[in-house]
Scaffold this motif. Structure first.
Motif, PDB file in Angstrom:
ATOM      1  N   SER A  69       0.914  -1.340   0.127  1.00 17.57           N
ATOM      2  CA  SER A  69       0.050  -0.024  -0.069  1.00 17.57           C
ATOM      3  C   SER A  69       0.832   1.189   0.115  1.00 17.57           C
ATOM      4  O   SER A  69       0.280   2.344   0.561  1.00 17.57           O
ATOM      5  N   ALA A  70       2.116   1.187  -0.381  1.00 15.11           N
ATOM      6  CA  ALA A  70       3.187   2.376  -0.291  1.00 15.11           C
ATOM      7  C   ALA A  70       2.576   3.473  -1.291  1.00 15.11           C
ATOM      8  O   ALA A  70       1.977   3.045  -2.337  1.00 15.11           O
ATOM      9  N   LYS A  71       2.615   4.736  -0.968  1.00 15.30           N
ATOM     10  CA  LYS A  71       2.119   5.605  -1.757  1.00 15.30           C
ATOM     11  C   LYS A  71       3.531   6.187  -2.619  1.00 15.30           C
ATOM     12  O   LYS A  71       4.371   6.048  -2.468  1.00 15.30           O
ATOM     13  N   LYS A  72       2.918   7.111  -3.760  1.00 13.91           N
ATOM     14  CA  LYS A  72       3.868   7.332  -4.772  1.00 13.91           C
ATOM     15  C   LYS A  72       4.698   8.572  -4.204  1.00 13.91           C
ATOM     16  O   LYS A  72       4.284   9.385  -3.149  1.00 13.91           O
ATOM     17  N   THR A  73       5.603   8.964  -4.769  1.00 16.84           N
ATOM     18  CA  THR A  73       6.632  10.208  -4.338  1.00 16.84           C
ATOM     19  C   THR A  73       6.312  11.384  -5.192  1.00 16.84           C
ATOM     20  O   THR A  73       6.580  11.161  -6.421  1.00 16.84           O
ATOM     21  N   LEU A  74       6.007  12.627  -4.777  1.00 16.67           N
ATOM     22  CA  LEU A  74       5.938  13.679  -5.208  1.00 16.67           C
ATOM     23  C   LEU A  74       7.184  14.377  -6.060  1.00 16.67           C
ATOM     24  O   LEU A  74       8.228  13.980  -5.351  1.00 16.67           O
ATOM     25  N   ARG A  75       7.145  14.757  -7.019  1.00 17.87           N
ATOM     26  CA  ARG A  75       8.196  15.656  -7.564  1.00 17.87           C
ATOM     27  C   ARG A  75       8.229  17.083  -7.053  1.00 17.87           C
ATOM     28  O   ARG A  75       7.306  17.918  -7.191  1.00 17.87           O
ATOM     29  N   ALA A  76       9.315  17.184  -6.300  1.00 16.64           N
ATOM     30  CA  ALA A  76       9.308  18.661  -5.157  1.00 16.64           C
ATOM     31  C   ALA A  76      10.593  19.071  -5.365  1.00 16.64           C
ATOM     32  O   ALA A  76      11.290  18.882  -4.549  1.00 16.64           O
ATOM     33  N   PRO A  77      10.718  20.134  -5.991  1.00 19.13           N
ATOM     34  CA  PRO A  77      12.020  20.868  -6.167  1.00 19.13           C
ATOM     35  C   PRO A  77      12.108  21.682  -4.935  1.00 19.13           C
ATOM     36  O   PRO A  77      11.222  22.044  -4.430  1.00 19.13           O
ATOM     37  N   THR A  78      13.592  22.260  -4.751  1.00 20.00           N
ATOM     38  CA  THR A  78      13.688  23.173  -3.463  1.00 20.00           C
ATOM     39  C   THR A  78      13.248  24.386  -4.056  1.00 20.00           C
ATOM     40  O   THR A  78      13.338  24.949  -5.088  1.00 20.00           O
ATOM     41  N   PRO A  79      12.390  25.337  -3.403  1.00 21.56           N
ATOM     42  CA  PRO A  79      11.857  26.525  -3.938  1.00 21.56           C
ATOM     43  C   PRO A  79      12.880  27.698  -3.445  1.00 21.56           C
ATOM     44  O   PRO A  79      13.815  27.571  -3.039  1.00 21.56           O
ATOM     45  N   LYS A  80      12.695  28.793  -4.248  1.00 25.94           N
ATOM     46  CA  LYS A  80      13.594  29.845  -4.269  1.00 25.94           C
ATOM     47  C   LYS A  80      12.915  31.234  -3.886  1.00 25.94           C
ATOM     48  O   LYS A  80      11.624  31.195  -4.042  1.00 25.94           O
ATOM     49  N   ILE A  81      13.636  32.274  -3.093  1.00 27.19           N
ATOM     50  CA  ILE A  81      12.983  33.522  -2.951  1.00 27.19           C
ATOM     51  C   ILE A  81      13.344  34.451  -4.006  1.00 27.19           C
ATOM     52  O   ILE A  81      14.542  34.712  -4.194  1.00 27.19           O
ATOM     53  N   SER A  82      12.353  35.195  -4.625  1.00 25.30           N
ATOM     54  CA  SER A  82      12.784  36.470  -5.292  1.00 25.30           C
ATOM     55  C   SER A  82      12.351  37.764  -4.516  1.00 25.30           C
ATOM     56  O   SER A  82      11.448  37.652  -3.953  1.00 25.30           O
ATOM     57  N   GLY A  83      13.311  38.926  -5.003  1.00 26.66           N
ATOM     58  CA  GLY A  83      12.746  39.955  -4.300  1.00 26.66           C
ATOM     59  C   GLY A  83      14.081  40.294  -3.373  1.00 26.66           C
ATOM     60  O   GLY A  83      15.064  39.756  -3.471  1.00 26.66           O
ATOM     61  N   THR A  84      13.770  41.470  -2.927  1.00 27.40           N
ATOM     62  CA  THR A  84      14.955  42.205  -1.985  1.00 27.40           C
ATOM     63  C   THR A  84      14.687  42.011  -0.338  1.00 27.40           C
ATOM     64  O   THR A  84      13.515  42.512  -0.242  1.00 27.40           O
ATOM     65  N   ALA A  85      15.552  41.375   0.386  1.00 27.55           N
ATOM     66  CA  ALA A  85      15.109  41.146   1.750  1.00 27.55           C
ATOM     67  C   ALA A  85      15.446  42.569   2.587  1.00 27.55           C
ATOM     68  O   ALA A  85      16.651  42.789   2.866  1.00 27.55           O
ATOM     69  N   ALA A  86      14.376  43.475   2.266  1.00 31.19           N
ATOM     70  CA  ALA A  86      14.506  44.584   3.105  1.00 31.19           C
ATOM     71  C   ALA A  86      13.089  44.940   3.721  1.00 31.19           C
ATOM     72  O   ALA A  86      12.090  44.382   3.150  1.00 31.19           O
ATOM     73  N   VAL A  87      12.922  46.047   4.948  1.00 34.84           N
ATOM     74  CA  VAL A  87      11.965  46.278   5.444  1.00 34.84           C
ATOM     75  C   VAL A  87      10.951  46.904   4.435  1.00 34.84           C
ATOM     76  O   VAL A  87      11.372  47.779   3.702  1.00 34.84           O
ATOM     77  N   GLY A  88       9.648  46.479   4.297  1.00 35.83           N
ATOM     78  CA  GLY A  88       8.532  46.931   3.473  1.00 35.83           C
ATOM     79  C   GLY A  88       8.783  46.569   1.804  1.00 35.83           C
ATOM     80  O   GLY A  88       7.955  46.796   0.965  1.00 35.83           O
ATOM     81  N   SER A  89       9.604  45.604   1.696  1.00 34.93           N
ATOM     82  CA  SER A  89      10.036  45.018   0.157  1.00 34.93           C
ATOM     83  C   SER A  89       9.248  43.776   0.105  1.00 34.93           C
ATOM     84  O   SER A  89       9.832  42.951   1.016  1.00 34.93           O
ATOM     85  N   LYS A  90       8.416  43.356  -0.985  1.00 33.40           N
ATOM     86  CA  LYS A  90       7.864  42.270  -0.747  1.00 33.40           C
ATOM     87  C   LYS A  90       8.863  41.099  -1.570  1.00 33.40           C
ATOM     88  O   LYS A  90       9.482  41.087  -2.399  1.00 33.40           O
TER      89      LYS A  90
END
Length: 312
Positions: A69-90
């Protein structure tokens, strides 16, 4: 049916019953007695009863088949973050390409601590996150598949900045100064002044003396803030009003006479005697004999300074 065939059929039924009972975990039926099976025919012995005191052993029932009854494995890449790490910046989570039909959820973290409000695909750091590194965890779910979570690499430390302002008068020859506002403590700054958005060569100090060539243009300053481990931020001020030409400098109406010569400088022909508060014109009798302390451009200037005309 012959007697031998009769015995073989009874033995087969018994074995099958025992095998079925073993597979379903039930107790085997009691062994039939000789009387139950009937008397053997003369000259032919009855088959030996099958010894069975419990569930049939592997040797008795053969190989047991297990349904997986083993389940299948999802294809799951490592996510990335886009944008500037600054206060008030999305910031935006880029999950990558997962198995089609996967539903995803998000959780944002600051220095590894879950952010209560960070449950969407985008997140805007506040002052509470200043100096912290941001990550996002994406969790994927799909029926028939194992649930999988992937976490992004951390950003640089969140930096704080302000939009700079230009203080001073937008007039040629005047000096304007950049006011940076509130940034992350210990941030180092560099400056670049601009005229109508174009870089002014060599204008890289906090202050700038407006060149006459920039009359009719608008001045702004671009400030770059850097701190080790933090996001480098660039902010540009609003433009000044249109730069005006400086009014011509007014010529003084009098000058102090300090020369050893008794002559006034060119353009200031009226001699003034400070002790007597009398002024002398070139046509006067005492003009050449007067060593002036002050020279005036006009008689009106001499009068305005409190001097009176010589009587001769």
């Amino acid at each position: 049916m012959g007697t031998s065939q009769h015995w073989r059929r009874l033995a087969t039924v018994l074995t099958t019953t025992l095998l079925t009972a073993s597979l379903i975990g039930a107790a085997p039926p009691p062994q039939p007695t000789t009387a139950q099976l009937g008397s053997p025919v003369l000259g032919q012995s009855a088959p030996a009863p099958v010894a069975q005191s419990g569930p049939a052993s592997a040797s008795t029932v053969g190989t047991t088949v297990t349904i997986s009854s083993a389940k299948k494995t999802l294809r799951a890449p490592t996510p990335k973050i886009s944008g500037t790490a600054a206060v008030g910046s999305k910031l935006t989570a880029k999950p990558g390409t997962w198995t089609s039909g996967t539903s995803r959820s998000y959780r944002w973290y600051a220095n590894g601590q879950a952010i209560s409000s960070g449950t969407k695909s985008t997140f805007t750091p506040s002052t509470a996150h200043q100096g912290k590194r941001i990550t996002v965890k994406v969790t994927g779910k799909k029926s028939g598949y194992s649930t999988v979570s992937r976490t992004s690499a951390p950003t640089l430390k969140v930096a704080r900045s302000s939009t700079p302002r230009v203080s001073g008068t937008a007039v040629t020859g005047k000096t304007v100064t950049a006011s940076v506002g509130s940034w992350t403590p210990s941030t180092s700054f560099s400056y670049q002044w601009r005229a109508n958005g174009t870089t002014i060569k060599g204008a890289t100090s906090k202050s700038y003396k407006i060149s006459s060539s920039h009359a009719g243009k608008k001045i702004s300053v671009r400030v770059t803030g850097k701190k080790s481990g933090h996001t480098t931020l660039v902010r540009t001020s609003a433009q000044t009003s249109t730069v005006k030409k400086a009014a011509p400098a007014k010529r003084p109406t009098s000058v102090q006479h300090t020369s050893s010569s008794w002559n006034c400088p060119k353009g200031y022909p009226i001699k003034g005697n400070a002790s007597s508060r009398i002024y002398h014109v070139p046509s006067g009798s005492y003009y050449k004999r007067t060593n002036p302390e002050r020279c005036f451009a006009t008689t009106a200037a001499a009068k305005a300074a409190g001097y009176r005309a010589s009587k001769r």
